[in-house]
Scaffold this motif. Sequence first.
Motif, PDB file in Angstrom:
ATOM      1  N   VAL A  55     -17.211  16.856  -1.508  1.00 41.55           N
ATOM      2  CA  VAL A  55     -17.985  17.246  -2.610  1.00 41.55           C
ATOM      3  C   VAL A  55     -17.936  16.050  -3.709  1.00 41.55           C
ATOM      4  N   ARG A  56     -19.071  16.081  -4.349  1.00 42.24           N
ATOM      5  CA  ARG A  56     -19.292  15.195  -5.864  1.00 42.24           C
ATOM      6  C   ARG A  56     -19.394  16.254  -6.807  1.00 42.24           C
ATOM      7  N   ALA A  63     -12.424  16.335  -1.831  1.00 43.13           N
ATOM      8  CA  ALA A  63     -12.599  16.856  -0.356  1.00 43.13           C
ATOM      9  C   ALA A  63     -11.602  17.972  -0.188  1.00 43.13           C
ATOM     10  N   GLY A  64     -11.783  18.842   0.936  1.00 45.52           N
ATOM     11  CA  GLY A  64     -10.912  19.890   1.306  1.00 45.52           C
ATOM     12  C   GLY A  64     -11.544  20.482   2.715  1.00 45.52           C
ATOM     13  N   SER A  65     -11.744  21.489   2.798  1.00 48.37           N
ATOM     14  CA  SER A  65     -11.851  22.311   4.065  1.00 48.37           C
ATOM     15  C   SER A  65     -12.769  23.616   3.654  1.00 48.37           C
ATOM     16  N   GLY A 150      -7.705  23.423   9.217  1.00 51.42           N
ATOM     17  CA  GLY A 150      -8.076  22.704   8.176  1.00 51.42           C
ATOM     18  C   GLY A 150      -8.243  21.087   8.363  1.00 51.42           C
ATOM     19  N   ASN A 151      -8.251  20.406   6.991  1.00 55.79           N
ATOM     20  CA  ASN A 151      -8.405  19.050   7.455  1.00 55.79           C
ATOM     21  C   ASN A 151      -7.453  18.375   6.439  1.00 55.79           C
ATOM     22  N   PRO A 152      -6.234  18.412   6.545  1.00 54.01           N
ATOM     23  CA  PRO A 152      -5.385  17.745   5.667  1.00 54.01           C
ATOM     24  C   PRO A 152      -5.568  16.196   5.711  1.00 54.01           C
ATOM     25  N   PRO A 194      -2.708  18.211   0.961  1.00 64.11           N
ATOM     26  CA  PRO A 194      -4.027  18.251   0.319  1.00 64.11           C
ATOM     27  C   PRO A 194      -4.888  17.770   1.481  1.00 64.11           C
ATOM     28  N   GLY A 195      -6.053  18.812   1.388  1.00 61.32           N
ATOM     29  CA  GLY A 195      -7.402  18.721   2.174  1.00 61.32           C
ATOM     30  C   GLY A 195      -7.476  19.950   2.845  1.00 61.32           C
TER      31      GLY A 195
END
Length: 343
Positions: A55-56, A63-65, A150-152, A194-195
């Motif tokens: 995201v901006r 960033a995240g999931s 998720g997307n760590p 994180p992520g």
Amino acid sequence: MDAGATANPGPEDQIALPDETAPSGDRGEAALDAYSRVVTRVAERVGPSVGSLRVRTSRGAGAGSAVLFTEDGFLLTSAHVVEGRPGTGRAGEPVGTVEFVDGTERAVDLVGADPLSDLAVLRARGSTPRPAELGDAATLRVGQLVVAVGNPLGLTGSVTAGVVSALNRSLPTRSGSAVRVVDEVIQTDAALNPGNSGGALVTADGRVVGVNTAVAGVGLGLAVPVNATTRRILAALIRDGRVRRAYLGVAGARVPLPPALAERTGQRHGVRLAEVVQGSPAGQAGLFTDDLVLSIAGTPVAGPGDLQRLLTEDTVGQPVEMTVWRRGALVDVIAVPRELVTP
């Protein structure tokens, strides 16, 4: 028996080996233990529904999931992942992109965010993979197997597993000067990094029961529960882009009732007011510090979380009867909550 002879193994000595004549997929399944079968099936079922979110925001790139939970592209994530982008985002430029494990990448709009529950809803532009199924965290038990998807650290489609370490934890949240406590938070030892924020916490049957939101320490992660309250928040965000809450202007703590009062009322706990904001609806109604709140609109109050749940958007601007214990007497007070205004 001759030294060179080999004894026939008994049943307890026999080891079951995969059938070499079976299809390779079946042999792979047979080689998995029960624990592994559960985790792999959850990964296969839910993994395609969890995207890597970029995201901006006004604070820069983030960033995240995010978890796809409807057929028409609505995604659930953590509000702090998209913090800094207020508004609905339905019109105008997208706020970022989401990428799924099958390679599908879509622009996403921010539908609404609620920092006080740390939940946000996004919507993908275009077709998406199949959605995950939301469950109910109210059915969880301590020790139950859960899987985090998720997307760590930006590693798309990562899966970790653990157990429910504890239930009914509290997570403080803030939006400007407004402070709230998210109740019934799930604690797990599934590895989170994180992520992972905004990703799914999933039960063995493949239902999403939590939104991973915080890493509290090594082997200690927290997730906002998916329950009836969460569903109301999601519905409000989709409908209005925000969540309306009633504001009373008090702070308090759960305390046990005196034995005589407990016997008289049939409840064991209430909320002792530690603060009543001057000029607030509570102050104008005549509530005071040290009042012991027992009920709102006839519904027993046993802790601050009950106050939060009972002060919904339906009570904004409506007279609400509160029963308090004050200096040895039961007192009824009429308060008119206002809408909580947050930045």
